[in-house]
Design a protein around this motif. Structure first.
Motif, short mmCIF file in Angstrom:
data_model
loop_
_atom_site.label_atom_id
_atom_site.label_comp_id
_atom_site.label_asym_id
_atom_site.label_seq_id
_atom_site.Cartn_x
_atom_site.Cartn_y
_atom_site.Cartn_z
N ARG A 1 -30.44 -9.09 14.75
CA ARG A 1 -29.95 -10.45 14.99
C ARG A 1 -28.97 -10.84 13.90
O ARG A 1 -29.18 -10.54 12.72
CB ARG A 1 -31.10 -11.44 15.05
N MET A 2 -27.90 -11.53 14.29
CA MET A 2 -26.92 -12.02 13.31
C MET A 2 -27.39 -13.37 12.76
O MET A 2 -28.12 -14.10 13.44
CB MET A 2 -25.56 -12.18 13.99
N PRO A 3 -26.99 -13.72 11.55
CA PRO A 3 -27.32 -15.05 11.01
C PRO A 3 -26.79 -16.14 11.93
O PRO A 3 -25.73 -16.00 12.55
CB PRO A 3 -26.60 -15.07 9.65
N GLN A 4 -27.53 -17.23 12.04
CA GLN A 4 -27.12 -18.34 12.89
C GLN A 4 -25.85 -18.98 12.36
O GLN A 4 -25.77 -19.38 11.20
CB GLN A 4 -28.23 -19.39 12.98
#
Length: 273
Positions: free
Chosen positions: A166-169
């Motif tokens: 998952r990529m950082p928000q």
């Protein structure tokens, strides 16, 4: 109850089947296959029928070799017959190459072992212990939100064997996930993934935004995954991006879902046949 399975295969796929039998037996599963069960002087057709009738599951290894095998076709026809009449033999196709699924098996969910054997083995073992009924199918996207669709995409990519993070928000201009895979040239490849849950078609503006962010990154390509469809104008725009943006549309997702009954059960629990 420990499953007892019958494996139908072409002898030209012996290397894969040897590995599969060994792994299944190490997991406590009782396997019937001709290398062990047939003796000199046995009437082969009768022994095959006995093996199928004594099994709770029939696994057919699909390949370019098996689709041309008369013996595999005989075993499949026998399994389809007994499944129809007794309704207690689970039929599980396993693809090990890019050959087409025979029309006789179009209504059966299959496991794809052509890319990752170990992931396919995990799915197979789970499928052997899951009751055959009820059967789940795609319903619609009406109960999804942007968040649940993103979770679904994450699970789907995991099930397909991708190394995903998952990529950082960030703001909506960012990507949701990144994939680090090894391509066919044995080179490490970084792919950015964006999920878009829409009630309308994907616009050129969305693709243009993704393309701009991709150019600023060090990734080799981007993957847009949406429940919607591309407009004709969007498809024309994609053709100009040097194949750097790939898109999975809604119909692509439905096709992929048919390979993973666990995801159908998890995300479409009301879709019972």
């Amino acid at each position: 109850m420990t499953p007892k399975i019958f494996i139908s295969h072409s002898h030209q796929d012996r290397d894969f089947v040897d590995w599969l039998v060994r792994e299944l037996r190490q997991n406590g599963i009782d396997v019937w296959w001709d290398a062990d069960e047939l003796a000199i002087g046995d009437y082969i057709k009768n022994k095959i029928k006995e093996g199928i009738l004594a099994s709770s599951a029939f696994i057919i290894v699909l390949s370019e070799h098996s689709t041309k095998s008369a013996w595999v076709q005989f075993e499949l026809n026998s399994a389809l017959l007994y499944n129809a009449t007794k309704n207690n033999i689970k039929i599980i196709p396993i693809k090990i190459d890019e050959s087409n699924v025979p029309s006789d098996l179009n209504n059966y969910l299959y496991i794809d072992a052509s890319r990752n054997r170990l992931v396919a083995l995990e799915h197979l073992i789970r499928a052997l212990y899951v009751p055959d009924k009820p059967t789940y199918k795609f319903d619609d996207w009406s109960n999804f939100s942007a968040k649940s669709f993103q979770d679904f995409v994450y699970d789907l990519l995991k099930f397909e064997g991708h190394n995903i993070n998952r990529m950082p928000q960030m703001r909506d201009s960012g990507f949701d996930f990144e994939i680090e895979d090894i391509n066919s040239f044995q080179q490490k490849e970084r792919i950015l993934v964006e999920c878009k849950f829409y009630k309308s078609s994907v616009s050129i503006a969305t693709l243009s935004q993704l393309y701009g962010v991709l150019q600023e990154s060090k990734a080799s390509k981007a993957l847009l995954i949406t429940n919607s469809e591309l407009t004709s104008a969007s498809k024309a725009y994609l053709s100009k991006t040097s194949n750097q943006i790939h898109v999975w549309e809604g119909h692509d997702l439905i096709e992929k879902l048919n390979k993973f009954p666990e995801l159908l059960l998890k995300y479409f629990p009301r879709s019972v046949l």
